[in-house]
Design a protein around this motif. Structure first.
Motif, mmCIF file in Angstrom:
data_model
loop_
_atom_site.group_PDB
_atom_site.id
_atom_site.type_symbol
_atom_site.label_atom_id
_atom_site.label_comp_id
_atom_site.label_asym_id
_atom_site.label_seq_id
_atom_site.Cartn_x
_atom_site.Cartn_y
_atom_site.Cartn_z
ATOM 1 N N MET A 211 11.171 12.064 -46.047
ATOM 2 C CA MET A 211 10.919 12.204 -47.441
ATOM 3 C C MET A 211 9.614 11.504 -47.769
ATOM 4 O O MET A 211 9.328 10.444 -47.247
ATOM 5 N N SER A 212 8.852 12.119 -48.641
ATOM 6 C CA SER A 212 7.582 11.537 -49.061
ATOM 7 C C SER A 212 7.654 11.151 -50.524
ATOM 8 O O SER A 212 8.247 11.863 -51.331
ATOM 9 N N PHE A 213 7.049 10.041 -50.857
ATOM 10 C CA PHE A 213 6.948 9.634 -52.250
ATOM 11 C C PHE A 213 5.693 10.218 -52.904
ATOM 12 O O PHE A 213 5.390 9.915 -54.036
ATOM 13 N N GLU A 214 4.983 11.061 -52.161
ATOM 14 C CA GLU A 214 3.717 11.598 -52.658
ATOM 15 C C GLU A 214 3.785 13.067 -53.055
ATOM 16 O O GLU A 214 2.786 13.643 -53.437
ATOM 17 N N SER A 215 4.960 13.684 -52.946
ATOM 18 C CA SER A 215 5.114 15.063 -53.415
ATOM 19 C C SER A 215 6.489 15.219 -54.047
ATOM 20 O O SER A 215 7.395 14.424 -53.788
ATOM 21 N N SER A 216 6.640 16.240 -54.839
ATOM 22 C CA SER A 216 7.879 16.421 -55.591
ATOM 23 C C SER A 216 9.057 16.746 -54.678
ATOM 24 O O SER A 216 8.893 17.284 -53.578
ATOM 25 N N GLY A 217 10.241 16.436 -55.158
ATOM 26 C CA GLY A 217 11.449 16.791 -54.429
ATOM 27 C C GLY A 217 11.599 18.288 -54.278
ATOM 28 O O GLY A 217 12.057 18.791 -53.249
ATOM 29 N N GLU A 218 11.191 19.025 -55.301
ATOM 30 C CA GLU A 218 11.273 20.488 -55.259
ATOM 31 C C GLU A 218 10.398 21.051 -54.138
ATOM 32 O O GLU A 218 10.825 21.912 -53.375
ATOM 33 N N ALA A 219 9.164 20.554 -54.046
ATOM 34 C CA ALA A 219 8.244 21.039 -53.017
ATOM 35 C C ALA A 219 8.756 20.687 -51.619
ATOM 36 O O ALA A 219 8.681 21.507 -50.695
ATOM 37 N N GLN A 220 9.292 19.489 -51.462
ATOM 38 C CA GLN A 220 9.820 19.088 -50.163
ATOM 39 C C GLN A 220 11.047 19.918 -49.787
ATOM 40 O O GLN A 220 11.206 20.323 -48.630
ATOM 41 N N ALA A 221 11.910 20.200 -50.757
ATOM 42 C CA ALA A 221 13.091 21.032 -50.492
ATOM 43 C C ALA A 221 12.677 22.424 -50.057
ATOM 44 O O ALA A 221 13.220 22.969 -49.083
ATOM 45 N N GLU A 222 11.713 23.016 -50.735
ATOM 46 C CA GLU A 222 11.270 24.366 -50.371
ATOM 47 C C GLU A 222 10.678 24.397 -48.964
ATOM 48 O O GLU A 222 10.899 25.347 -48.217
ATOM 49 N N HIS A 223 9.955 23.353 -48.596
ATOM 50 C CA HIS A 223 9.403 23.287 -47.237
ATOM 51 C C HIS A 223 10.530 23.243 -46.194
ATOM 52 O O HIS A 223 10.477 23.943 -45.180
ATOM 53 N N ILE A 224 11.544 22.432 -46.455
ATOM 54 C CA ILE A 224 12.666 22.336 -45.518
ATOM 55 C C ILE A 224 13.414 23.663 -45.445
ATOM 56 O O ILE A 224 13.763 24.136 -44.367
ATOM 57 N N ILE A 225 13.630 24.304 -46.592
ATOM 58 C CA ILE A 225 14.340 25.579 -46.639
ATOM 59 C C ILE A 225 13.575 26.654 -45.873
ATOM 60 O O ILE A 225 14.175 27.469 -45.168
ATOM 61 N N GLU A 226 12.260 26.649 -45.971
ATOM 62 C CA GLU A 226 11.448 27.615 -45.223
ATOM 63 C C GLU A 226 11.505 27.349 -43.715
ATOM 64 O O GLU A 226 11.356 28.263 -42.912
ATOM 65 N N THR A 227 11.718 26.092 -43.338
ATOM 66 C CA THR A 227 11.692 25.702 -41.939
ATOM 67 C C THR A 227 13.071 25.788 -41.274
ATOM 68 O O THR A 227 13.177 26.169 -40.113
ATOM 69 N N VAL A 228 14.116 25.424 -42.010
ATOM 70 C CA VAL A 228 15.473 25.386 -41.460
ATOM 71 C C VAL A 228 16.309 26.444 -42.169
ATOM 72 O O VAL A 228 16.548 26.337 -43.365
ATOM 73 N N PRO A 229 16.753 27.464 -41.461
ATOM 74 C CA PRO A 229 17.496 28.543 -42.108
ATOM 75 C C PRO A 229 18.868 28.089 -42.610
ATOM 76 O O PRO A 229 19.451 27.144 -42.078
#
Length: 92
Positions: free
Chosen positions: A1-19
């Motif tokens: 988890m990064s404190f430098e980007s939104s939770g929404e953006a991080q969730a979308e990245h994970i969703i795109e990476t992990v089916p």
């Protein structure tokens, strides 16, 4: 988890990476690094990122993520939300 980007953006990245339907829980590494080690975020700042991230991942994957947190990161900034997630995960 990064404190430098939104939770929404991080969730979308994970969703795109992990089916959806993955057989292992998603794990989030919560630790302070760089300037955040000397100046940790407040509970409100952590909740503003972690809340949407956890909610979106639980919605997509059907289970809350596992949170790995260093002893330094388990301070006042994340204790409340982490305890909630731990109780939810124990139910799955």
């Amino acid at each position: 988890m990064s404190f430098e980007s939104s939770g929404e953006a991080q969730a979308e990245h994970i969703i795109e990476t992990v089916p959806a339907g993955a057989t292992l829980h998603i794990a989030l590494d919560l630790e302070h690094c760089g300037d955040f080690f000397a100046h940790p975020p407040t509970r409100d700042e952590v909740d503003a990122i972690l809340g949407p991230l956890l909610d979106r991942l639980k919605q997509h994957h059907g289970a809350p993520p596992v949170i790995y947190a260093t002893s330094h990161a388990r301070g006042p900034g994340c204790t409340g939300r982490q305890a909630t997630v731990s109780r939810e995960l124990a139910k799955t």
